[in-house]
Design an enzyme around this catalytic site. Structure first.
Site, PDB file in Angstrom:
ATOM      1  N   GLY A 114       0.828  -1.212   0.000  1.00 54.51           N
ATOM      2  CA  GLY A 114       0.000   0.000   0.000  1.00 54.51           C
ATOM      3  C   GLY A 114       0.858   1.255   0.000  1.00 54.51           C
ATOM      4  O   GLY A 114       2.086   1.191   0.042  1.00 54.51           O
ATOM      5  N   GLN A 115       0.196   2.407  -0.062  1.00 51.98           N
ATOM      6  CA  GLN A 115       0.925   3.686  -0.118  1.00 51.98           C
ATOM      7  C   GLN A 115       1.862   3.837   1.070  1.00 51.98           C
ATOM      8  O   GLN A 115       3.046   4.141   0.930  1.00 51.98           O
ATOM      9  CB  GLN A 115      -0.057   4.854  -0.057  1.00 51.98           C
ATOM     10  CG  GLN A 115      -1.019   4.968  -1.182  1.00 51.98           C
ATOM     11  CD  GLN A 115      -1.698   6.335  -1.128  1.00 51.98           C
ATOM     12  OE1 GLN A 115      -1.133   7.333  -1.558  1.00 51.98           O
ATOM     13  NE2 GLN A 115      -2.894   6.397  -0.590  1.00 51.98           N
ATOM     14  N   VAL A 116       1.336   3.639   2.257  1.00 54.36           N
ATOM     15  CA  VAL A 116       2.134   3.830   3.474  1.00 54.36           C
ATOM     16  C   VAL A 116       3.064   2.635   3.679  1.00 54.36           C
ATOM     17  O   VAL A 116       4.247   2.797   3.986  1.00 54.36           O
ATOM     18  CB  VAL A 116       1.219   4.049   4.703  1.00 54.36           C
ATOM     19  CG1 VAL A 116       2.035   4.082   5.992  1.00 54.36           C
ATOM     20  CG2 VAL A 116       0.422   5.338   4.537  1.00 54.36           C
ATOM     21  N   TRP A 142      -6.037  12.264   4.101  1.00 48.22           N
ATOM     22  CA  TRP A 142      -5.839  12.620   2.691  1.00 48.22           C
ATOM     23  C   TRP A 142      -4.455  12.161   2.190  1.00 48.22           C
ATOM     24  O   TRP A 142      -3.640  12.962   1.734  1.00 48.22           O
ATOM     25  CB  TRP A 142      -5.983  14.133   2.497  1.00 48.22           C
ATOM     26  CG  TRP A 142      -7.320  14.709   2.795  1.00 48.22           C
ATOM     27  CD1 TRP A 142      -8.292  14.180   3.601  1.00 48.22           C
ATOM     28  CD2 TRP A 142      -7.839  15.957   2.309  1.00 48.22           C
ATOM     29  NE1 TRP A 142      -9.378  15.018   3.637  1.00 48.22           N
ATOM     30  CE2 TRP A 142      -9.129  16.125   2.867  1.00 48.22           C
ATOM     31  CE3 TRP A 142      -7.343  16.952   1.472  1.00 48.22           C
ATOM     32  CZ2 TRP A 142      -9.916  17.235   2.599  1.00 48.22           C
ATOM     33  CZ3 TRP A 142      -8.125  18.074   1.211  1.00 48.22           C
ATOM     34  CH2 TRP A 142      -9.396  18.200   1.764  1.00 48.22           C
ATOM     35  N   TYR A 198     -16.691   3.283   6.124  1.00 47.26           N
ATOM     36  CA  TYR A 198     -15.222   3.228   6.261  1.00 47.26           C
ATOM     37  C   TYR A 198     -14.800   3.832   7.609  1.00 47.26           C
ATOM     38  O   TYR A 198     -14.073   3.196   8.386  1.00 47.26           O
ATOM     39  CB  TYR A 198     -14.566   3.975   5.097  1.00 47.26           C
ATOM     40  CG  TYR A 198     -13.090   4.252   5.289  1.00 47.26           C
ATOM     41  CD1 TYR A 198     -12.158   3.214   5.252  1.00 47.26           C
ATOM     42  CD2 TYR A 198     -12.622   5.553   5.508  1.00 47.26           C
ATOM     43  CE1 TYR A 198     -10.796   3.474   5.430  1.00 47.26           C
ATOM     44  CE2 TYR A 198     -11.275   5.818   5.674  1.00 47.26           C
ATOM     45  CZ  TYR A 198     -10.366   4.779   5.641  1.00 47.26           C
ATOM     46  OH  TYR A 198      -9.027   5.038   5.819  1.00 47.26           O
ATOM     47  N   LEU A 218      -6.446 -10.143   5.859  1.00 46.76           N
ATOM     48  CA  LEU A 218      -7.110  -9.574   7.034  1.00 46.76           C
ATOM     49  C   LEU A 218      -8.626  -9.758   7.000  1.00 46.76           C
ATOM     50  O   LEU A 218      -9.289  -9.614   8.024  1.00 46.76           O
ATOM     51  CB  LEU A 218      -6.741  -8.097   7.210  1.00 46.76           C
ATOM     52  CG  LEU A 218      -5.469  -7.841   8.029  1.00 46.76           C
ATOM     53  CD1 LEU A 218      -4.255  -8.448   7.377  1.00 46.76           C
ATOM     54  CD2 LEU A 218      -5.257  -6.366   8.302  1.00 46.76           C
TER      55      LEU A 218
END
Ligand code: NDP
Length: 298
Positions: free
Chosen positions: A15-17, A159, A134, A46
């Site tokens: 993922g991004q992070v 964001w 979410y 998960l």
């Protein structure tokens, strides 16, 4: 307290992070990135929290960083159970496993846990009130984490954008090339946060714990971690357009002209002050990080 070369398990490594964490945490020990694909090495799904125990038994981490999440805000309105399994039940299971193994757990959450009716940046202990599925499932995950047991740190961010994955920056970059006009919501206020900033702050804190004698139990809790300042999505798009250029026109619109399945908070700026008070970490203005990210993107 920790081994000289700790083993750091990152969930959501694609993922991004998670992807930024792989590189940023590397100097701190042996980093193991897990995805949800069994064929790609260490894995856990998960959505099936029972797959976490075998992963932890295999990797035997010193510490777990959970950057995996169900992040499709609009799709979550139709997939409540799946979002809840990934964002809440799996976090509860991780917490249980971490408590049993006596290892700390780092987790991330979102500005979407707030209702958006504040008139100043949200602090960590402000009341939550998620507007969509979410946010509600992420809030349930936070509560699962906070229930007694393992040592944990939770970074709430907002964001998120970066050089890979699905995010506003990359979408705008594409639209600037493809469209003559791009209409962007101007009445939702928040703060863009570069995924690398999140990884770097995580690394600073964990570096002090793993190699500097910081006792995570003493600093356990929720921290807001977003860029400094605030803007609207339109303001973010303008900053991108100033730098990336392109012939397209940008038009500010109210969110009622861009209906989406999930409601979003009208205002979700996070107050990052606690990170400064506890760790002495000052976060750069979102425009500064954006410049760096765009330099990186080339
Ligand atoms: P991404 O959507 O970029 O990455 C999420 C990761 O989770 C992906 O690697 C994804 O894998 C993985 N994942 C999804 N479902 C499962 C599953 N069932 N089992 C295992 N892994 C799974 O999110 P970000 O990196 O942007 O988000 C990191 C954290 O920050 C999350 O906690 C998120 O809630 C939070 N956050 C994000 C914001 C944003 O704007 N993106 C805003 C505020 C907070 P795959 O690639 O295979 O789908």
């Amino acid at each position: 307290m920790y081994p000289e070369r700790p083993v750091i398990l990152i969930l959501g490594a694609g993922g991004q992070v998670g992807w930024e964490l792989l590189r940023t945490l590397a100097p701190l020990g042996r980093v193991v990135g897990a995805t949800r694909q069994p064929q790609a090495g260490p894995w856990a799904d998960l959505a099936r929290p029972e797959t976490l125990a075998p992963l932890l038994a295999e990797v035997r981490p010193t510490l777990v960083v959970n950057a995996a999440a169900y992040t499709a805000v609009d799709r979550a309105e139709q997939e409540r159970e799946r979002a809840a399994a990934i964002n809440a039940e799996a976090v509860g299971e991780l917490k249980r496993l971490a408590a049993c193994a006596g290892i700390p757990l780092v987790h991330y959450s979102t500005d979407f846990v707030f209702a958006g009716d504040a008139d100043r940046p949200y602090r960590e202990d402000d009341p939550t009130g998620p507007l969509g599925v979410y946010g509600a499932t992420k809030w349930a995950g936070e509560q699962a984490l906070a229930a007694s047991g393992a040592t944990w740190l939770l970074f709430r961010t907002s964001w998120v954008y970066g050089v890979r994955g699905s995010n506003f920056l990359l979408t705008m970059r594409r639209l600037f090339r493809e469209r003559e006009e791009v209409r962007v919501v101007d009445d939702q206020i928040g703060t863009p946060t570069w995924s690398r900033l999140i990884a770097e702050v995580t690394a600073q804190v964990l570096g002090r714990a793993l190699h500097g004698g910081l006792d995570l139990r003493e600093v356990q809790g929720v921290y807001h971690l977003s860029g400094g300042g605030s803007t609207s999505w339109y303001g973010f798009a303008r900053a991108l357009h100033e730098r990336l250029g392109g012939p397209c026109r940008l038009l500010p619109i109210p969110c009622r002209d861009y209906p989406l399945p999930a409601r979003r908070p009208a205002y979700s700026v996070l107050d990052n002050g606690k990170l400064g008070r506890v760790f002495g970490i000052r976060l750069p203005h979102w425009r500064e990080s954006l410049q760096q990210c765009l330099d990186d993107l080339g």
